[in-house]
Design a protein around this motif. Structure first.
Motif, PDB file in Angstrom:
ATOM      1  N   GLY A 328       0.976  -1.120   0.103  1.00  0.00           N
ATOM      2  CA  GLY A 328       0.078   0.099   0.045  1.00  0.00           C
ATOM      3  C   GLY A 328       0.824   1.172  -0.104  1.00  0.00           C
ATOM      4  O   GLY A 328       0.567   2.084   0.764  1.00  0.00           O
ATOM      5  N   THR A 476       3.754   1.378   5.203  1.00  0.00           N
ATOM      6  CA  THR A 476       2.534   1.668   4.120  1.00  0.00           C
ATOM      7  C   THR A 476       2.286   3.011   4.187  1.00  0.00           C
ATOM      8  O   THR A 476       2.160   3.793   5.083  1.00  0.00           O
ATOM      9  N   THR A 480      -2.894  -0.768   5.293  1.00  0.00           N
ATOM     10  CA  THR A 480      -3.123  -2.035   5.110  1.00  0.00           C
ATOM     11  C   THR A 480      -3.184  -2.722   6.496  1.00  0.00           C
ATOM     12  O   THR A 480      -2.374  -2.440   7.326  1.00  0.00           O
TER      13      THR A 480
END
Length: 560
Positions: A328, A476, A480
């Protein structure tokens, strides 16, 4: 770092916007002035000099793409004016590489409280595994999961069942209109924010206080596929049994599948001559499901009594084996969180610990730098062969590494795979590469290891845990919930807005690097300091609190 702009490498011909810049704005960086005709959203990049069709674009000091149409100075690079391109790599291009290890004296005498295993490794958790050799046993594994977790205090909260129960009550009393008008359920106070200080031993019901959990894996393999897939699954499951966070395992076998119990036993011993406690259950030999399950419950319970006798003892930080992962990702990943855990990797390597950088499709464009950091040609050749074989398999299926960035990646500034990969590779820090490993090969060398896995979040974390990681760091930018059954997964946000928006999945924030409040080195050192408590069981990751036990074996084919 400028308040609004960043040029990562002196050779780059793009500048990153750290904040939204409006159309028509005039900005300055290092004595140069640029007019932005269309504006630049935060995390995106504009060119510092005009580009004609075919001209290269450089970022992180490497080629990350070529112009597909003219790009004027100050214009944003997009998927419409730039295509993926990466620099060639090989042994012939190797350059001398020098590295100055960071000062790790502040951590030299630090210890964590871990579980010492017979093979000399140390776990950060003490788990018992229940695994199937074939998908036919998945239902039995899930039945055991429900029974053990609820009765031994490892089950997740029933808050969602409570919501369904309330809605059912209203429906049964003819109050459908009430349901339609209801406000969303409000989270219980204790679940609004899970704090990093929450104790791992908070479940007072648990009779086995030294058993951090029983982990139940399911998968869709073991039979009906290729024998190579079954062999890879065998090595992966053996790696999970041998992981230092695991005390032993209950293994359910139907009996007739490709992956036989003797294969698993042999692979467990090959990877670890000291062996691990393993209970083998054969449904076709036992007869009825009831007999199988009764035997599995009794024998597993007796093993838990023994496992509970193991207690945490001090261990040096050199016993940490840390996976390095991103997912992500956004345009800040390669600027804040990735280099921060890269610095942590260098610190840990200096202390004699092990780190592992995986997801080979996201090393595309960074290959030569890693080759230059290899200790010898043998490991460099292994790395090149793994990369070329993987890339060829992807291309044969009509999907190259250039197709790796997701829509979310692109929207947040990762326009080409080379841009994404150059930023992703910063998780590996600056240290020399100690070893190169194929999927499921155990991590043994102190320092930075490269492990061939897909970029797919769960396939990569599954692979790192299977090779021995006892902690995983996961950066990320978009958010996530990814976790792992046996290796705690620490979610690190690239920006503070994400940390504030998704507090129930983010453990640590690298946003202060973007905001100018911390240097990369300060953020990485603070994370290592926090990891000592996590490794000691003082607190859990958010993924552990949520019961996010993601497990997907890699079928050796095309997965980016």
């Amino acid at each position: 770092m400028s308040d609004s702009l960043l040029k990562i490498h002196p050779d780059d011909n793009v500048i990153v916007a750290l904040t939204d810049l409006p159309a028509g704005a005039t900005v300055s960086y290092n004595g140069h002035t640029y007019t932005l005709p269309n504006g630049v959203a935060a995390k995106h990049k504009f060119v510092t000099e005009s580009r004609q069709i075919g001209d290269p674009v450089y970022m992180y000091g490497v080629t990350v793409g070529r112009a597909t149409q003219p790009i004027g100075q100050g214009e944003v690079i997009t998927t419409f004016n730039l295509r993926h391109e990466a620099d060639p790599y090989g042994l012939a291009q190797r350059q001398p590489y020098t590295y100055q290890a960071p000062d790790a004296s502040a951590f030299a005498n630090r210890t964590f409280m871990g579980y010492h295993r017979a093979d000399g490794r140390v776990g950060t958790r003490n788990y018992w595994l229940v695994i199937p050799l074939v998908f036919c046993e998945n239902r039995n594994v899930l039945t055991l999961k429900d029974a053990f977790e609820r009765e031994l205090g490892y089950a997740q909260s029933d808050q969602y069942r409570d919501q369904v129960r309330e809605l059912l009550h209203l429906y049964q009393h003819g109050q459908i209109d009430v349901i339609r008008k209801m406000e969303p359920f409000v989270a219980p106070e204790q679940n609004k924010t899970i704090h990093s200080g929450d104790s791992i031993s908070g479940a007072l019901r648990r009779p086995f206080q030294n058993v951090d959990g029983i982990k139940f894996l399911t998968h869709e393999m073991g039979c009906g596929g290729t024998r190579q897939d079954s062999a890879a699954l065998c090595s992966l499951l053996a790696g999970y049994i041998n992981n230092p966070n695991v005390a032993g395992a209950t293994v359910l076998s139907l009996g007739c599948q490709h992956l036989q119990t003797d294969m698993l036993e042999k692979e467990v011993r090959r990877q670890n001559p000291h062996g691990k406690k393993t209970l083998l259950m054969y449904e076709q030999q036992v007869g009825t499901e009831y007999e199988l399950m009764t035997q599995a419950i009794k024998d597993t319970f007796l093993r838990l009594i023994e496992v509970n006798k193991v207690e945490r003892q001090p261990a040096p930080l050199s016993e940490l084996c840390v996976g390095l992962k991103c997912g992500g990702s956004d345009g800040f990943s390669g600027i804040s969180a990735n280099p921060a855990i890269g610095y942590l990797s260098d610190l840990l390597g200096t202390l004699g610990g092990r780190t592992v950088l995986a997801e080979f499709p996201e090393l595309c464009g960074a290959e030569q730098n890693l080759i230059d950091r290899m200790p010898d040609d043998q490991r460099a050749e292994k790395f090149i062969n793994l990369m070329e074989t993987y890339a060829a398999q992807a291309e044969a299926a009509g999907s190259g590494f250039d197709m790796n960035p997701s829509p979310g990646n692109i929207k947040d500034g990762l326009i080409t795979d080379a841009i994404k990969s150059a930023g992703a590779a910063r998780k590996g820090g600056l240290a020399y590469v100690a070893d190169v490993l194929d999927y499921t090969e155990p991590i043994t060398a102190p320092g930075l290891n490269l492990l061939c896995t897909p970029g797919n979040d769960v396939e990569a974390t599954t692979g790192m845990a299977g090779s021995g990681a006892n902690l995983i760091l996961f950066t990320t930018g978009l958010g996530t919930p990814t976790g792992n059954p046996i290796s705690p997964v620490v979610k690190i946000s690239t920006n503070t807005k994400l940390k504030n928006r998704m507090p129930d999945v983010i453990d640590f924030d690298s946003g202060p690097v973007i905001d100018g409040q911390q240097t990369i080195e300060q953020n990485g050192a603070a994370l290592l300091d926090w990891l000592v408590g996590l490794a000691s069981g003082t607190y859990l990751t958010k993924a552990e609190h949520l019961g996010q036990d993601d497990f997907i074996p890699w079928k050796r084919g095309v997965s980016l």
